[in-house]
Design a protein around this motif. Structure first.
Motif, PDB file in Angstrom:
ATOM      1  N   ALA A  94       0.800  -1.229  -0.003  1.00 14.17           N
ATOM      2  CA  ALA A  94       0.100   0.059   0.125  1.00 14.17           C
ATOM      3  C   ALA A  94       1.095   1.283   0.011  1.00 14.17           C
ATOM      4  N   ALA A  95       1.689   1.400   0.746  1.00 13.11           N
ATOM      5  CA  ALA A  95       2.746   2.414   0.828  1.00 13.11           C
ATOM      6  C   ALA A  95       3.633   2.645  -0.439  1.00 13.11           C
ATOM      7  N   LEU A  96       3.854   1.501  -1.088  1.00  6.92           N
ATOM      8  CA  LEU A  96       4.357   1.738  -2.647  1.00  6.92           C
ATOM      9  C   LEU A  96       3.529   2.018  -3.464  1.00  6.92           C
ATOM     10  N   THR A  97       2.227   1.578  -3.499  1.00  2.72           N
ATOM     11  CA  THR A  97       1.352   2.093  -4.203  1.00  2.72           C
ATOM     12  C   THR A  97       0.986   3.420  -4.252  1.00  2.72           C
ATOM     13  N   ARG A  98       1.048   4.080  -3.065  1.00  2.00           N
ATOM     14  CA  ARG A  98       0.597   5.372  -2.517  1.00  2.00           C
ATOM     15  C   ARG A  98       1.616   6.533  -3.128  1.00  2.00           C
ATOM     16  N   GLY A  99       2.951   5.968  -3.026  1.00  2.49           N
ATOM     17  CA  GLY A  99       4.066   6.557  -3.572  1.00  2.49           C
ATOM     18  C   GLY A  99       4.095   6.565  -4.944  1.00  2.49           C
ATOM     19  N   LEU A 100       3.882   5.506  -5.734  1.00  4.27           N
ATOM     20  CA  LEU A 100       3.792   5.433  -7.067  1.00  4.27           C
ATOM     21  C   LEU A 100       2.946   6.272  -7.791  1.00  4.27           C
ATOM     22  N   GLN A 101       1.574   6.307  -7.093  1.00  4.11           N
ATOM     23  CA  GLN A 101       0.496   7.233  -7.362  1.00  4.11           C
ATOM     24  C   GLN A 101       0.689   8.755  -7.510  1.00  4.11           C
ATOM     25  N   GLN A 102       1.516   9.121  -6.154  1.00 10.62           N
ATOM     26  CA  GLN A 102       1.714  10.450  -6.021  1.00 10.62           C
ATOM     27  C   GLN A 102       2.927  10.868  -7.029  1.00 10.62           C
ATOM     28  N   ALA A 103       3.920   9.858  -7.301  1.00 10.97           N
ATOM     29  CA  ALA A 103       5.049  10.338  -8.372  1.00 10.97           C
ATOM     30  C   ALA A 103       4.430  10.558  -9.838  1.00 10.97           C
ATOM     31  N   ILE A 104       3.397   9.570  -9.993  1.00 10.51           N
ATOM     32  CA  ILE A 104       2.894   9.563 -11.433  1.00 10.51           C
ATOM     33  C   ILE A 104       1.959  10.910 -11.615  1.00 10.51           C
ATOM     34  N   GLN A 105       1.391  11.078 -10.417  1.00 11.20           N
ATOM     35  CA  GLN A 105       0.400  12.624 -10.562  1.00 11.20           C
ATOM     36  C   GLN A 105       1.282  13.766 -10.742  1.00 11.20           C
ATOM     37  N   GLU A 106       2.276  13.558 -10.014  1.00 15.77           N
ATOM     38  CA  GLU A 106       3.298  14.772 -10.142  1.00 15.77           C
ATOM     39  C   GLU A 106       3.981  15.068 -11.418  1.00 15.77           C
ATOM     40  N   TRP A 107       4.493  13.714 -12.103  1.00 12.58           N
ATOM     41  CA  TRP A 107       5.004  13.756 -13.266  1.00 12.58           C
ATOM     42  C   TRP A 107       3.958  14.217 -14.539  1.00 12.58           C
ATOM     43  N   GLN A 108       2.681  13.714 -14.209  1.00 18.14           N
ATOM     44  CA  GLN A 108       1.590  14.071 -15.197  1.00 18.14           C
ATOM     45  C   GLN A 108       1.516  15.594 -15.045  1.00 18.14           C
ATOM     46  N   GLN A 109       1.356  16.353 -13.804  1.00 18.05           N
ATOM     47  CA  GLN A 109       1.249  17.761 -13.818  1.00 18.05           C
ATOM     48  C   GLN A 109       2.303  18.436 -14.377  1.00 18.05           C
ATOM     49  N   VAL A 110       3.671  17.853 -14.421  1.00 20.47           N
ATOM     50  CA  VAL A 110       4.644  18.828 -14.908  1.00 20.47           C
ATOM     51  C   VAL A 110       4.493  18.446 -16.580  1.00 20.47           C
ATOM     52  N   THR A 111       4.173  17.378 -17.051  1.00 21.78           N
ATOM     53  CA  THR A 111       4.088  17.170 -18.399  1.00 21.78           C
ATOM     54  C   THR A 111       2.961  17.891 -18.897  1.00 21.78           C
ATOM     55  N   ILE A 112       1.914  18.082 -18.288  1.00 21.81           N
ATOM     56  CA  ILE A 112       0.675  18.655 -18.788  1.00 21.81           C
ATOM     57  C   ILE A 112       1.227  20.250 -18.764  1.00 21.81           C
ATOM     58  N   GLU A 113       1.756  20.667 -17.815  1.00 21.67           N
ATOM     59  CA  GLU A 113       2.214  22.256 -17.932  1.00 21.67           C
ATOM     60  C   GLU A 113       3.138  22.413 -18.980  1.00 21.67           C
ATOM     61  N   SER A 114       3.890  21.369 -19.397  1.00 20.75           N
ATOM     62  CA  SER A 114       5.193  21.766 -20.252  1.00 20.75           C
ATOM     63  C   SER A 114       4.305  21.855 -21.617  1.00 20.75           C
ATOM     64  N   ALA A 115       3.307  20.860 -21.766  1.00 25.74           N
ATOM     65  CA  ALA A 115       2.538  20.584 -23.268  1.00 25.74           C
ATOM     66  C   ALA A 115       1.605  21.678 -23.215  1.00 25.74           C
ATOM     67  N   SER A 116       1.124  22.231 -22.167  1.00 24.75           N
ATOM     68  CA  SER A 116      -0.117  23.331 -22.408  1.00 24.75           C
ATOM     69  C   SER A 116       0.716  24.528 -22.939  1.00 24.75           C
ATOM     70  N   LYS A 117       1.820  24.771 -22.488  1.00 23.66           N
ATOM     71  CA  LYS A 117       2.727  25.875 -23.151  1.00 23.66           C
ATOM     72  C   LYS A 117       2.711  25.882 -24.587  1.00 23.66           C
ATOM     73  N   LEU A 118       2.711  24.724 -25.202  1.00 19.87           N
ATOM     74  CA  LEU A 118       2.589  24.811 -26.813  1.00 19.87           C
ATOM     75  C   LEU A 118       1.002  24.563 -27.113  1.00 19.87           C
ATOM     76  N   GLY A 119      -0.007  24.501 -26.284  1.00 18.35           N
ATOM     77  CA  GLY A 119      -1.319  24.402 -26.747  1.00 18.35           C
ATOM     78  C   GLY A 119      -1.715  22.899 -27.078  1.00 18.35           C
ATOM     79  N   SER A 120      -0.799  21.950 -26.754  1.00 17.60           N
ATOM     80  CA  SER A 120      -1.312  20.502 -26.993  1.00 17.60           C
ATOM     81  C   SER A 120      -1.523  19.736 -25.730  1.00 17.60           C
ATOM     82  N   ALA A 121      -2.109  20.287 -24.912  1.00 20.79           N
ATOM     83  CA  ALA A 121      -2.197  19.415 -23.526  1.00 20.79           C
ATOM     84  C   ALA A 121      -3.482  18.603 -23.462  1.00 20.79           C
ATOM     85  N   GLN A 122      -4.389  18.523 -24.359  1.00 25.40           N
ATOM     86  CA  GLN A 122      -5.685  17.847 -24.343  1.00 25.40           C
ATOM     87  C   GLN A 122      -5.385  16.361 -24.315  1.00 25.40           C
ATOM     88  N   PRO A 123      -4.741  15.972 -25.339  1.00 23.79           N
ATOM     89  CA  PRO A 123      -4.438  14.661 -25.611  1.00 23.79           C
ATOM     90  C   PRO A 123      -3.646  14.001 -24.391  1.00 23.79           C
TER      91      PRO A 123
END
Length: 154
Positions: A94-123
């Protein structure tokens, strides 16, 4: 923001995610190692107690009863140890799953922010929403296993 900056942003986000996953794996391994060390110490203490009880026997009759007494004590201890190990496995996963989930969510946020600066975040948002649903499903499965274990008295 140009494509080179976006590529560098994605590279950094991926490198950070990899570092985070490596740390989570190390933490998980450390928890298991600590458990094994504790089990080893407990086993050594148990062996010492058994040898000391043999040394304290004052006659052959007392010595003859030790194996049956020891058997039931050891049997009950092994049942308890197995339950504790199962609980540890659930908590560790459970601890590993929570950590993985948090890491993926943070990665997603950074990735979306980067892509949205080019206007291509929706996909990316669509893909991440699908991943989020799968993570939530996996987390509820782990949580359900923990609550089921707790209701059985561990």
């Amino acid at each position: 923001m140009n494509a080179d900056t976006l590529s560098l942003g994605f590279f950094k986000a991926n490198a950070e995610l990899q570092l985070r996953l490596a740390k989570l794996t190390q933490e998980c391994g450390q928890r298991w190692l600590e458990s094994v060390v504790k089990a080893g110490k407990d086993g050594m203490a148990e062996s010492t107690a058994q040898i000391e009880s043999l040394l304290k026997a004052e006659n052959w009759q007392a010595l003859a009863t030790l194996p049956s007494q020891t058997f039931w004590r050891v049997f009950q201890q092994r049942v308890t140890d197995t339950q504790a190990l199962n609980q540890l496995a659930i908590e560790n996963q459970a601890a590993l799953t929570r950590g993985l989930q948090q890491a993926i969510q943070e990665w997603q946020q950074v990735t979306i922010e980067s892509a949205s600066k080019l206007g291509s975040a929706q996909p990316l948002l669509d893909v991440f929403n699908q991943w989020g649903a799968k993570w939530a499903e996996a987390a509820s499965t782990v949580t359900g296993a923990q609550s089921g274990d707790a209701s059985r008295g561990k």
